[in-house]
Structures are given as structure tokens and as C-alpha cells.
Write an enzyme that holds these catalytic residues in place. Structure first.
Site, PDB file in Angstrom:
ATOM      1  N   HIS A 135      -6.216   3.419   0.156  1.00  0.00           N
ATOM      2  CA  HIS A 135      -6.019   3.690   1.588  1.00  0.00           C
ATOM      3  C   HIS A 135      -6.779   4.996   1.823  1.00  0.00           C
ATOM      4  O   HIS A 135      -6.494   6.006   1.155  1.00  0.00           O
ATOM      5  CB  HIS A 135      -4.515   3.839   1.883  1.00  0.00           C
ATOM      6  CG  HIS A 135      -4.163   4.110   3.318  1.00  0.00           C
ATOM      7  ND1 HIS A 135      -3.231   3.363   4.020  1.00  0.00           N
ATOM      8  CD2 HIS A 135      -4.580   5.072   4.183  1.00  0.00           C
ATOM      9  CE1 HIS A 135      -3.100   3.850   5.244  1.00  0.00           C
ATOM     10  NE2 HIS A 135      -3.915   4.895   5.362  1.00  0.00           N
ATOM     11  N   ASN A 160     -12.436  10.328  -2.499  1.00  0.00           N
ATOM     12  CA  ASN A 160     -12.913   9.515  -3.615  1.00  0.00           C
ATOM     13  C   ASN A 160     -13.023   8.057  -3.170  1.00  0.00           C
ATOM     14  O   ASN A 160     -12.153   7.562  -2.448  1.00  0.00           O
ATOM     15  CB  ASN A 160     -11.942   9.637  -4.792  1.00  0.00           C
ATOM     16  CG  ASN A 160     -11.879  11.047  -5.342  1.00  0.00           C
ATOM     17  OD1 ASN A 160     -12.883  11.756  -5.388  1.00  0.00           O
ATOM     18  ND2 ASN A 160     -10.696  11.479  -5.743  1.00  0.00           N
ATOM     19  N   HIS A 187      -4.585   1.202   8.211  1.00  0.00           N
ATOM     20  CA  HIS A 187      -5.020   0.993   6.828  1.00  0.00           C
ATOM     21  C   HIS A 187      -6.517   0.747   6.784  1.00  0.00           C
ATOM     22  O   HIS A 187      -7.013  -0.246   7.305  1.00  0.00           O
ATOM     23  CB  HIS A 187      -4.280  -0.181   6.186  1.00  0.00           C
ATOM     24  CG  HIS A 187      -4.690  -0.405   4.765  1.00  0.00           C
ATOM     25  ND1 HIS A 187      -4.057   0.215   3.704  1.00  0.00           N
ATOM     26  CD2 HIS A 187      -5.698  -1.127   4.230  1.00  0.00           C
ATOM     27  CE1 HIS A 187      -4.652  -0.135   2.579  1.00  0.00           C
ATOM     28  NE2 HIS A 187      -5.658  -0.963   2.871  1.00  0.00           N
ATOM     29  N   HIS A 194      -8.661  14.622   0.670  1.00  0.00           N
ATOM     30  CA  HIS A 194      -7.974  15.707  -0.023  1.00  0.00           C
ATOM     31  C   HIS A 194      -8.419  17.019   0.630  1.00  0.00           C
ATOM     32  O   HIS A 194      -9.616  17.247   0.790  1.00  0.00           O
ATOM     33  CB  HIS A 194      -8.387  15.773  -1.498  1.00  0.00           C
ATOM     34  CG  HIS A 194      -8.075  14.549  -2.300  1.00  0.00           C
ATOM     35  ND1 HIS A 194      -7.019  14.501  -3.193  1.00  0.00           N
ATOM     36  CD2 HIS A 194      -8.682  13.335  -2.383  1.00  0.00           C
ATOM     37  CE1 HIS A 194      -6.998  13.317  -3.793  1.00  0.00           C
ATOM     38  NE2 HIS A 194      -7.990  12.588  -3.329  1.00  0.00           N
ATOM     39  N   HIS A 224      -8.234   8.406   2.276  1.00  0.00           N
ATOM     40  CA  HIS A 224      -7.559   9.704   2.332  1.00  0.00           C
ATOM     41  C   HIS A 224      -8.552  10.813   2.061  1.00  0.00           C
ATOM     42  O   HIS A 224      -9.507  10.644   1.308  1.00  0.00           O
ATOM     43  CB  HIS A 224      -6.389   9.781   1.351  1.00  0.00           C
ATOM     44  CG  HIS A 224      -6.720   9.371  -0.059  1.00  0.00           C
ATOM     45  ND1 HIS A 224      -6.835   8.052  -0.428  1.00  0.00           N
ATOM     46  CD2 HIS A 224      -6.951  10.095  -1.177  1.00  0.00           C
ATOM     47  CE1 HIS A 224      -7.127   7.987  -1.719  1.00  0.00           C
ATOM     48  NE2 HIS A 224      -7.212   9.217  -2.195  1.00  0.00           N
ATOM     49  N   ASP A 277       0.067  16.574  -1.801  1.00  0.00           N
ATOM     50  CA  ASP A 277      -0.194  15.713  -2.952  1.00  0.00           C
ATOM     51  C   ASP A 277       0.883  15.939  -4.010  1.00  0.00           C
ATOM     52  O   ASP A 277       1.286  17.073  -4.296  1.00  0.00           O
ATOM     53  CB  ASP A 277      -1.577  16.024  -3.538  1.00  0.00           C
ATOM     54  CG  ASP A 277      -2.066  14.922  -4.464  1.00  0.00           C
ATOM     55  OD1 ASP A 277      -3.046  14.240  -4.125  1.00  0.00           O
ATOM     56  OD2 ASP A 277      -1.463  14.742  -5.555  1.00  0.00           O
ATOM     57  N   CYS A 304       0.869  -1.187   0.000  1.00  0.00           N
ATOM     58  CA  CYS A 304       0.000   0.000   0.000  1.00  0.00           C
ATOM     59  C   CYS A 304       0.904   1.234   0.000  1.00  0.00           C
ATOM     60  O   CYS A 304       1.704   1.432   0.917  1.00  0.00           O
ATOM     61  CB  CYS A 304      -0.928   0.012   1.207  1.00  0.00           C
ATOM     62  SG  CYS A 304      -1.806   1.573   1.394  1.00  0.00           S
ATOM     63  N   CYS A 315       0.577   3.421   3.150  1.00  0.00           N
ATOM     64  CA  CYS A 315       1.204   2.794   4.326  1.00  0.00           C
ATOM     65  C   CYS A 315       2.717   2.966   4.258  1.00  0.00           C
ATOM     66  O   CYS A 315       3.372   3.193   5.285  1.00  0.00           O
ATOM     67  CB  CYS A 315       0.816   1.316   4.412  1.00  0.00           C
ATOM     68  SG  CYS A 315      -0.858   1.014   5.037  1.00  0.00           S
TER      69      CYS A 315
HETATM   70  P1  5GP Z   1      -7.326   9.461  -5.279  1.00  0.00           P
HETATM   71  O1  5GP Z   1      -7.271   9.563  -6.776  1.00  0.00           O
HETATM   72  O2  5GP Z   1      -7.176   8.019  -4.825  1.00  0.00           O
HETATM   73  O3  5GP Z   1      -8.507  10.135  -4.658  1.00  0.00           O
HETATM   74  O4  5GP Z   1      -6.094  10.275  -4.733  1.00  0.00           O
HETATM   75  C1  5GP Z   1      -4.804   9.765  -4.676  1.00  0.00           C
HETATM   76  C2  5GP Z   1      -3.893  10.946  -4.662  1.00  0.00           C
HETATM   77  O5  5GP Z   1      -2.612  10.509  -4.282  1.00  0.00           O
HETATM   78  C3  5GP Z   1      -3.757  11.632  -6.026  1.00  0.00           C
HETATM   79  O6  5GP Z   1      -4.182  12.982  -5.918  1.00  0.00           O
HETATM   80  C4  5GP Z   1      -2.256  11.515  -6.333  1.00  0.00           C
HETATM   81  O7  5GP Z   1      -1.726  12.657  -6.944  1.00  0.00           O
HETATM   82  C5  5GP Z   1      -1.657  11.270  -4.973  1.00  0.00           C
HETATM   83  N1  5GP Z   1      -0.444  10.485  -5.002  1.00  0.00           N
HETATM   84  C6  5GP Z   1      -0.245   9.327  -5.692  1.00  0.00           C
HETATM   85  N2  5GP Z   1       0.999   8.855  -5.470  1.00  0.00           N
HETATM   86  C7  5GP Z   1       1.593   9.731  -4.619  1.00  0.00           C
HETATM   87  C8  5GP Z   1       2.893   9.780  -4.021  1.00  0.00           C
HETATM   88  O8  5GP Z   1       3.758   8.922  -4.201  1.00  0.00           O
HETATM   89  N3  5GP Z   1       3.153  10.838  -3.204  1.00  0.00           N
HETATM   90  C9  5GP Z   1       2.223  11.812  -2.953  1.00  0.00           C
HETATM   91  N4  5GP Z   1       2.590  12.808  -2.144  1.00  0.00           N
HETATM   92  N5  5GP Z   1       0.992  11.782  -3.497  1.00  0.00           N
HETATM   93  C10 5GP Z   1       0.673  10.763  -4.313  1.00  0.00           C
HETATM   94 ZN    ZN Z   2      -2.467   1.492   3.517  1.00  0.00          ZN
END
Ligand code: 5GP
Ligand code: ZN
Length: 113
Positions: free
Chosen positions: A97, A86, A46, A101, A99, A30, A4, A7
Site C-alpha cells: 500500500h 520503496n 489503496h 517514509h 507509503h 513506524d 491490506c 487499509c
Molecule cells: P516498506 O518496507 O514497505 O517500505 O515499509 C513498510 C514499513 O511499515 C516498515 O518500515 C515497517 O516497520 C512498517 N510496519 C509494518 N507493519 C507495521 C504495523 O503494524 N504498524 C506500524 N506502525 N508500522 C508497520
Molecule cells: Zn491498502
């Protein structure tokens, strides 16, 4: 949780720009910001997504929602901000995992979906 991404970020195996940490949660910038300020807040435990929140783990979500205004104040989001989580394929969740925003630093789009 093995494999993950978030994680791994929590334990420092993958570097991140940390903005907040306590016993229960971790917040970092992000990597692909969608607004001038774009921070992710995640529980250290997690949890797959908001769809997996129940009576056994919701206290960490309540805690995160106490931390979010502190982070927002520290980042100067006095004009307001948006909190988004999301869920699943239709919600375009890419990291499984839980999150939240935090988006702000400018007037955001009125459309959400
Ligand atoms: P989701 O699309 O699942 O709602 O959001 C995942 C977020 O994680 C995305 O906005 C993406 O830019 C961010 N993200 C993905 N990989 C990484 C990473 O390795 N480091 C950081 N800081 N953000 C990440
Ligand atoms: Zn996780």
C-alpha cells in the site's frame, strides 16, 4: 482492500500511533523506527506502490506532498528530513500500500541504497 495491513490501520482495525489524518491521507509512527523520527504517510485510497501512480490517482500524491512539510514542522524536523518510498521487490517494499517514509531527527546516512 481486504488483507491490506495499511487499509486496516486506516480504519482502526489495527492500532497505530497516529500523527496526522485528513480526508485523503493518514500518517502514523513506524513500528520499527529507522531514525529518531520515523513516520509513514499513506493515502486512504489503496494504491499498490509509487509504480501504480498515474493520472487517475496522482492528486492524492500531490496532497501528501503538501502534508509532509506540515508534519515535519509539527515534529520539529527543522534540520531537514528524508522522504522515501520503496517499490517492489528490488526496492524492498514489504507493505503493498503506497507509503512515504519520513525519516529525521538526526543526521542520516549519506547512502541511499
Ligand atoms: P516498506 O518496507 O514497505 O517500505 O515499509 C513498510 C514499513 O511499515 C516498515 O518500515 C515497517 O516497520 C512498517 N510496519 C509494518 N507493519 C507495521 C504495523 O503494524 N504498524 C506500524 N506502525 N508500522 C508497520
Ligand atoms: Zn491498502
Amino acid at each position: 482492500m481486504e488483507n491490506c495491513l495499511f487499509c486496516k490501520i486506516i480504519v482502526g482495525d489495527i492500532p497505530s500511533a497516529k500523527v496526522y489524518e485528513d480526508d485523503l491521507c493518514f500518517a502514523f509512527k513506524d513500528i520499527n523506527p529507522q531514525a529518531p523520527v520515523h513516520v509513514l504517510v499513506i493515502p486512504k485510497a489503496h494504491i499498490e506502490s509509487a509504480a501504480a501512480v498515474d493520472g487517475s490517482n496522482s492528486s492524492v500524491v500531490a496532497h501528501i506532498f503538501e502534508v509532509i512539510p506540515k508534519i515535519a514542522r509539527e515534529l520539529g524536523l527543522d534540520g531537514g528530513f528524508r522522504v522515501v518510498s520503496n517499490v517492489g521487490d528490488d526496492g524492498c517494499q514489504s507493505v503493498h500500500h503506497l507509503h512515504f517514509h519520513i525519516l529525521g531527527g538526526a543526521k542520516l546516512s549519506e547512502t541511499l541504497g
